[in-house]
Write a protein that holds these residues in place. Structure first.
Motif, PDB file in Angstrom:
ATOM      1  N   ASP A 149       7.631  -5.002  12.718  1.00  0.00           N
ATOM      2  CA  ASP A 149       8.408  -3.992  13.444  1.00  0.00           C
ATOM      3  C   ASP A 149       7.996  -2.583  13.046  1.00  0.00           C
ATOM      4  OD1 ASP A 149      10.449  -5.795  14.790  1.00  0.00           O
ATOM      5  OD2 ASP A 149      10.738  -6.361  12.690  1.00  0.00           O
ATOM      6  N   VAL A 150       7.684  -2.425  11.764  1.00  0.00           N
ATOM      7  CA  VAL A 150       7.409  -1.090  11.221  1.00  0.00           C
ATOM      8  C   VAL A 150       6.088  -1.117  10.456  1.00  0.00           C
ATOM      9  CG1 VAL A 150       8.253   0.761   9.727  1.00  0.00           C
ATOM     10  CG2 VAL A 150       9.881  -0.661  11.006  1.00  0.00           C
ATOM     11  N   GLY A 151       5.256  -0.106  10.661  1.00  0.00           N
ATOM     12  CA  GLY A 151       4.002   0.003   9.937  1.00  0.00           C
ATOM     13  C   GLY A 151       4.000   1.218   9.034  1.00  0.00           C
ATOM     14  N   LEU A 152       3.614   1.029   7.771  1.00  0.00           N
ATOM     15  CA  LEU A 152       3.479   2.144   6.823  1.00  0.00           C
ATOM     16  C   LEU A 152       2.035   2.632   6.851  1.00  0.00           C
ATOM     17  CD1 LEU A 152       5.412   0.725   3.717  1.00  0.00           C
ATOM     18  CD2 LEU A 152       6.252   2.368   5.400  1.00  0.00           C
ATOM     19  N   VAL A 153       1.819   3.887   7.205  1.00  0.00           N
ATOM     20  CA  VAL A 153       0.466   4.439   7.239  1.00  0.00           C
ATOM     21  C   VAL A 153       0.404   5.687   6.369  1.00  0.00           C
ATOM     22  CG1 VAL A 153       0.067   3.567   9.576  1.00  0.00           C
ATOM     23  CG2 VAL A 153       0.889   5.901   9.274  1.00  0.00           C
ATOM     24  N   GLY A 154      -0.809   6.040   5.998  1.00  0.00           N
ATOM     25  CA  GLY A 154      -0.993   7.231   5.166  1.00  0.00           C
ATOM     26  C   GLY A 154      -2.273   7.134   4.371  1.00  0.00           C
ATOM     27  N   PHE A 155      -2.596   8.207   3.663  1.00  0.00           N
ATOM     28  CA  PHE A 155      -3.784   8.230   2.823  1.00  0.00           C
ATOM     29  C   PHE A 155      -3.622   7.255   1.659  1.00  0.00           C
ATOM     30  CE2 PHE A 155      -5.222  11.854   5.108  1.00  0.00           C
ATOM     31  CZ  PHE A 155      -6.557  12.057   4.758  1.00  0.00           C
ATOM     32  N   PRO A 156      -4.729   6.896   0.991  1.00  0.00           N
ATOM     33  CA  PRO A 156      -4.622   6.043  -0.196  1.00  0.00           C
ATOM     34  C   PRO A 156      -3.797   6.710  -1.292  1.00  0.00           C
ATOM     35  CG  PRO A 156      -6.907   6.172   0.570  1.00  0.00           C
ATOM     36  CD  PRO A 156      -6.135   7.195   1.339  1.00  0.00           C
ATOM     37  N   ASN A 157      -3.075   5.895  -2.039  1.00  0.00           N
ATOM     38  CA  ASN A 157      -2.358   6.335  -3.231  1.00  0.00           C
ATOM     39  C   ASN A 157      -1.218   7.319  -2.936  1.00  0.00           C
ATOM     40  OD1 ASN A 157      -2.259   5.763  -5.990  1.00  0.00           O
ATOM     41  ND2 ASN A 157      -3.197   7.721  -6.539  1.00  0.00           N
ATOM     42  N   VAL A 158      -0.596   7.185  -1.752  1.00  0.00           N
ATOM     43  CA  VAL A 158       0.548   8.065  -1.444  1.00  0.00           C
ATOM     44  C   VAL A 158       1.874   7.363  -1.710  1.00  0.00           C
ATOM     45  CG1 VAL A 158      -0.690   9.433   0.262  1.00  0.00           C
ATOM     46  CG2 VAL A 158       0.542   7.375   1.004  1.00  0.00           C
ATOM     47  N   GLY A 159       1.818   6.055  -2.070  1.00  0.00           N
ATOM     48  CA  GLY A 159       3.049   5.358  -2.433  1.00  0.00           C
ATOM     49  C   GLY A 159       3.554   4.355  -1.404  1.00  0.00           C
ATOM     50  N   LYS A 160       2.706   3.913  -0.486  1.00  0.00           N
ATOM     51  CA  LYS A 160       3.141   2.953   0.523  1.00  0.00           C
ATOM     52  C   LYS A 160       3.522   1.610  -0.112  1.00  0.00           C
ATOM     53  CE  LYS A 160      -0.606   3.060   2.985  1.00  0.00           C
ATOM     54  NZ  LYS A 160      -1.398   3.938   2.088  1.00  0.00           N
ATOM     55  N   SER A 161       2.668   1.137  -1.001  1.00  0.00           N
ATOM     56  CA  SER A 161       2.934  -0.155  -1.651  1.00  0.00           C
ATOM     57  C   SER A 161       4.192  -0.087  -2.517  1.00  0.00           C
ATOM     58  CB  SER A 161       1.730  -0.579  -2.500  1.00  0.00           C
ATOM     59  OG  SER A 161       0.578  -0.754  -1.693  1.00  0.00           O
ATOM     60  N   THR A 162       4.360   1.024  -3.211  1.00  0.00           N
ATOM     61  CA  THR A 162       5.551   1.188  -4.044  1.00  0.00           C
ATOM     62  C   THR A 162       6.808   1.159  -3.187  1.00  0.00           C
ATOM     63  OG1 THR A 162       4.297   2.535  -5.630  1.00  0.00           O
ATOM     64  CG2 THR A 162       6.704   2.675  -5.724  1.00  0.00           C
ATOM     65  N   LEU A 163       6.760   1.843  -2.045  1.00  0.00           N
ATOM     66  CA  LEU A 163       7.908   1.856  -1.137  1.00  0.00           C
ATOM     67  C   LEU A 163       8.228   0.456  -0.633  1.00  0.00           C
ATOM     68  CD1 LEU A 163      10.022   3.323   0.552  1.00  0.00           C
ATOM     69  CD2 LEU A 163       8.251   3.800   2.260  1.00  0.00           C
ATOM     70  N   LEU A 164       7.209  -0.296  -0.229  1.00  0.00           N
ATOM     71  CA  LEU A 164       7.448  -1.653   0.281  1.00  0.00           C
ATOM     72  C   LEU A 164       8.029  -2.551  -0.807  1.00  0.00           C
ATOM     73  CD1 LEU A 164       7.111  -3.580   2.712  1.00  0.00           C
ATOM     74  CD2 LEU A 164       4.870  -4.197   1.796  1.00  0.00           C
ATOM     75  N   SER A 165       7.527  -2.404  -2.030  1.00  0.00           N
ATOM     76  CA  SER A 165       8.030  -3.247  -3.121  1.00  0.00           C
ATOM     77  C   SER A 165       9.480  -2.912  -3.473  1.00  0.00           C
ATOM     78  CB  SER A 165       7.144  -3.075  -4.359  1.00  0.00           C
ATOM     79  OG  SER A 165       7.269  -1.772  -4.901  1.00  0.00           O
ATOM     80  N   MET A 166       9.906  -1.679  -3.203  1.00  0.00           N
ATOM     81  CA  MET A 166      11.275  -1.270  -3.508  1.00  0.00           C
ATOM     82  C   MET A 166      12.287  -1.782  -2.493  1.00  0.00           C
ATOM     83  SD  MET A 166      11.831   0.448  -6.268  1.00  0.00           S
ATOM     84  CE  MET A 166      10.951   1.318  -7.578  1.00  0.00           C
ATOM     85  N   VAL A 167      11.862  -1.980  -1.255  1.00  0.00           N
ATOM     86  CA  VAL A 167      12.817  -2.323  -0.196  1.00  0.00           C
ATOM     87  C   VAL A 167      12.712  -3.772   0.272  1.00  0.00           C
ATOM     88  CG1 VAL A 167      12.900   0.052   0.633  1.00  0.00           C
ATOM     89  CG2 VAL A 167      11.242  -1.522   1.640  1.00  0.00           C
ATOM     90  N   SER A 168      11.745  -4.531  -0.265  1.00  0.00           N
ATOM     91  CA  SER A 168      11.574  -5.925   0.136  1.00  0.00           C
ATOM     92  C   SER A 168      11.157  -6.756  -1.064  1.00  0.00           C
ATOM     93  CB  SER A 168      10.518  -6.037   1.247  1.00  0.00           C
ATOM     94  OG  SER A 168       9.220  -5.836   0.716  1.00  0.00           O
ATOM     95  N   ALA A 169      10.997  -8.047  -0.821  1.00  0.00           N
ATOM     96  CA  ALA A 169      10.564  -8.951  -1.891  1.00  0.00           C
ATOM     97  C   ALA A 169       9.049  -9.029  -2.002  1.00  0.00           C
ATOM     98  CB  ALA A 169      11.134 -10.352  -1.644  1.00  0.00           C
ATOM     99  N   ALA A 170       8.331  -8.283  -1.163  1.00  0.00           N
ATOM    100  CA  ALA A 170       6.869  -8.276  -1.214  1.00  0.00           C
ATOM    101  C   ALA A 170       6.388  -7.719  -2.547  1.00  0.00           C
ATOM    102  CB  ALA A 170       6.309  -7.452  -0.059  1.00  0.00           C
ATOM    103  N   LYS A 171       5.264  -8.244  -3.027  1.00  0.00           N
ATOM    104  CA  LYS A 171       4.713  -7.814  -4.311  1.00  0.00           C
ATOM    105  C   LYS A 171       3.267  -7.332  -4.141  1.00  0.00           C
ATOM    106  CE  LYS A 171       8.471  -8.976  -6.475  1.00  0.00           C
ATOM    107  NZ  LYS A 171       9.394  -7.899  -6.923  1.00  0.00           N
ATOM    108  N   PRO A 172       3.070  -6.212  -3.433  1.00  0.00           N
ATOM    109  CA  PRO A 172       1.704  -5.688  -3.298  1.00  0.00           C
ATOM    110  C   PRO A 172       1.202  -5.170  -4.638  1.00  0.00           C
ATOM    111  CG  PRO A 172       3.295  -4.112  -2.445  1.00  0.00           C
ATOM    112  CD  PRO A 172       4.071  -5.346  -2.795  1.00  0.00           C
ATOM    113  N   GLU A 173      -0.110  -5.136  -4.786  1.00  0.00           N
ATOM    114  CA  GLU A 173      -0.677  -4.597  -6.022  1.00  0.00           C
ATOM    115  C   GLU A 173      -0.461  -3.089  -6.055  1.00  0.00           C
ATOM    116  OE1 GLU A 173      -4.941  -4.400  -8.463  1.00  0.00           O
ATOM    117  OE2 GLU A 173      -4.747  -5.600  -6.640  1.00  0.00           O
ATOM    118  N   ILE A 174       0.024  -2.593  -7.194  1.00  0.00           N
ATOM    119  CA  ILE A 174       0.320  -1.168  -7.340  1.00  0.00           C
ATOM    120  C   ILE A 174      -0.427  -0.636  -8.558  1.00  0.00           C
ATOM    121  CG2 ILE A 174       2.120   0.551  -7.723  1.00  0.00           C
ATOM    122  CD1 ILE A 174       4.100  -1.441  -6.458  1.00  0.00           C
ATOM    123  N   ALA A 175      -1.218   0.409  -8.348  1.00  0.00           N
ATOM    124  CA  ALA A 175      -1.944   1.027  -9.462  1.00  0.00           C
ATOM    125  C   ALA A 175      -2.274   2.467  -9.095  1.00  0.00           C
ATOM    126  CB  ALA A 175      -3.229   0.244  -9.769  1.00  0.00           C
TER     127      ALA A 175
END
Length: 423
Positions: free
Chosen positions: A159-185
């Motif tokens: 339903d929703v797509g997170l877009v943006g430059f690398p290292n702007v915090g997309k993965s961190t945002l997804l991990s905070m609001v869902s059970a997804a565990k993307p790699e964050i570094a």
């Protein structure tokens, strides 16, 4: 390994040939023709499987052929129809005809889709018995199944797509609001594949959000990693553009926003027209002046600007509630309409497509669909030849020859079978 685009060849099964047979039984005189019909060839069926998330399996197997129908036999015994070949793909896969690029199926629901149909079985000689033709020594061959080279393209259902430059915090945002565990570094291109997460707002209220790998300038032209995954945003109903408002990477946040907007526009104008919310991330390390200036510039250009800190979760809940409010009012996830595909072999058979040219006084007839018919006709049998002549007449071949000025005694060649034309 994430694979989201592959090319394979599929072929449905051919129909079984009808049988030429005559009843033979002690004390039964003139039993008559009893050839059975051939069975139907197997279809190629695609079905979406929610347990799959990549097209990896198709990198190693490129050919998918369904079984042929069995031929008929004596005693009016019909041949067995072949089972369908079911191919499982991830949900959201679009099947395109490789040569034309036209959509043949969109596997965005759980409904199975027949992409290539098996050929019909041929008739046995029992069908051709009449009061004046009691001993038919010919049958009807089975039709070939459809065959295509197809392109499988995975377009994630989110339903929703997170877009943006690398290292702007997309993965961190997804991990905070869902059970997804993307790699964050803390380095660029940490996310190498799209990641899906289900965001729950309350009981019975949830939506799917996708973290798209970081885009950079020129992504729509193939620069960086993100260009491979822009297609996954095409189905999204809403875009959340995550911007590093702190400028800690040495980039201007406003310039970042404009660059990504241009890349979406260049890749697909429909993407740029989607509703968009801007998440001004990393507010915890930005000054109040930076945040206020950025929000003021974008206040009238988007559906809303939300100052957040994905790392501390500040402002995230308000952002998700607004996303859910907008998602509820938007149309369903995009589905691709099925487009007409150029004539398949089976359709060419049904339409009796042929071509005639003259070389050295010989009328050469090209008609691939006649090959199985010609193979089932007994040229030493008068009734078989009559049947073959009727096929030529009903298909329009004889009419075309006469339009071209053929004269009695002229040579005609059909699939290396040559004869003299007689009116």
């Amino acid at each position: 390994m994430f694979v989201d685009k592959v090319k394979i060849r599929i072929k449905a099964g051919d129909g079984g040939n009808g049988a030429v047979s005559f009843h033979r039984e002690k004390y039964v005189a003139a039993g008559g023709p009893d050839g059975g019909d051939g069975g139907r060839g197997g279809n190629i069926v695609f079905v979406a499987d929610t347990n799959l998330s990549t097209l990896m399996d198709f990198k190693f197997k490129k050919r998918y052929f369904a079984e042929n129908g069995k031929a008929g036999s004596g005693g009016r015994s019909n041949g067995r129809s072949a089972p369908d070949l079911v191919i499982k793909v991830p949900k959201g896969t679009v099947v395109r005809e490789a040569e034309s690029g036209r959509v043949m199926a969109d596997l965005s629901t759980s409904e199975p889709v027949i992409v290539a149909r098996g050929g019909k079985g041929g008739w046995g000689n029992s069908h051709f018995a009449t009061p004046t033709r009691q001993v038919p020594r010919f049958s009807k061959p089975g039709l070939p199944g459809e065959e295509y080279e197809v392109l499988l393209e995975l377009k994630l259902l989110a339903d929703v797509g997170l877009v943006g430059f690398p290292n702007v915090g997309k993965s961190t945002l997804l991990s905070m609001v869902s059970a997804a565990k993307p790699e964050i570094a803390n380095y660029h291109f940490t996310t190498l594949t799209p990641v899906l997460g289900v965001v729950s707002i309350g009981e019975g209220e949830s939506f799917v959000m996708a973290d798209i790998p970081g885009l950079i300038e020129g992504a729509s032209e193939g620069v960086g990693l993100g260009h491979e995954f822009l297609r996954h945003i095409e189905r999204c109903r809403l875009i959340v553009h995550v911007v590093d408002v702190s400028g800690c990477e040495g980039r201007d946040p406003m310039e970042d926003y404009r660059t990504i907007r241009e890349e979406l526009q260049n890749f697909n104008e429909e993407l740029a027209a989607l509703p968009q919310i801007v998440a001004a991330n990393k507010c915890d390390i930005a000054s109040q002046e930076q945040v206020e200036a950025f929000c003021a510039q974008l206040a009238e250009q988007t559906q809303g600007v939300f100052p957040i800190s994905a790392a501390t979760r500040s402002g995230v809940d308000a952002l998700m509630k607004e996303v859910w409010r907008l998602v509820k009012s938007l149309p369903p996830i995009k589905q691709y309409e099925i487009e007409h595909v150029p004539l398949s072999m089976r359709e060419r058979l049904a339409k009796n497509v042929f071509d005639i040219r003259v070389e050295d006084g010989v009328y050469l007839v090209e008609a691939d669909w006649l090959m199985p018919t010609l193979g089932m006709v007994d040229m030493d049998d008068y009734e078989s030849l009559q049947y073959f002549q009727r096929v030529l007449r009903s298909s329009g071949i004889i009419d075309r020859l006469e339009e071209m000025g053929i004269q009695e005694g002229d040579a005609v060649s059909i699939l290396n079978f040559e004869f003299d034309y007689i009116k």
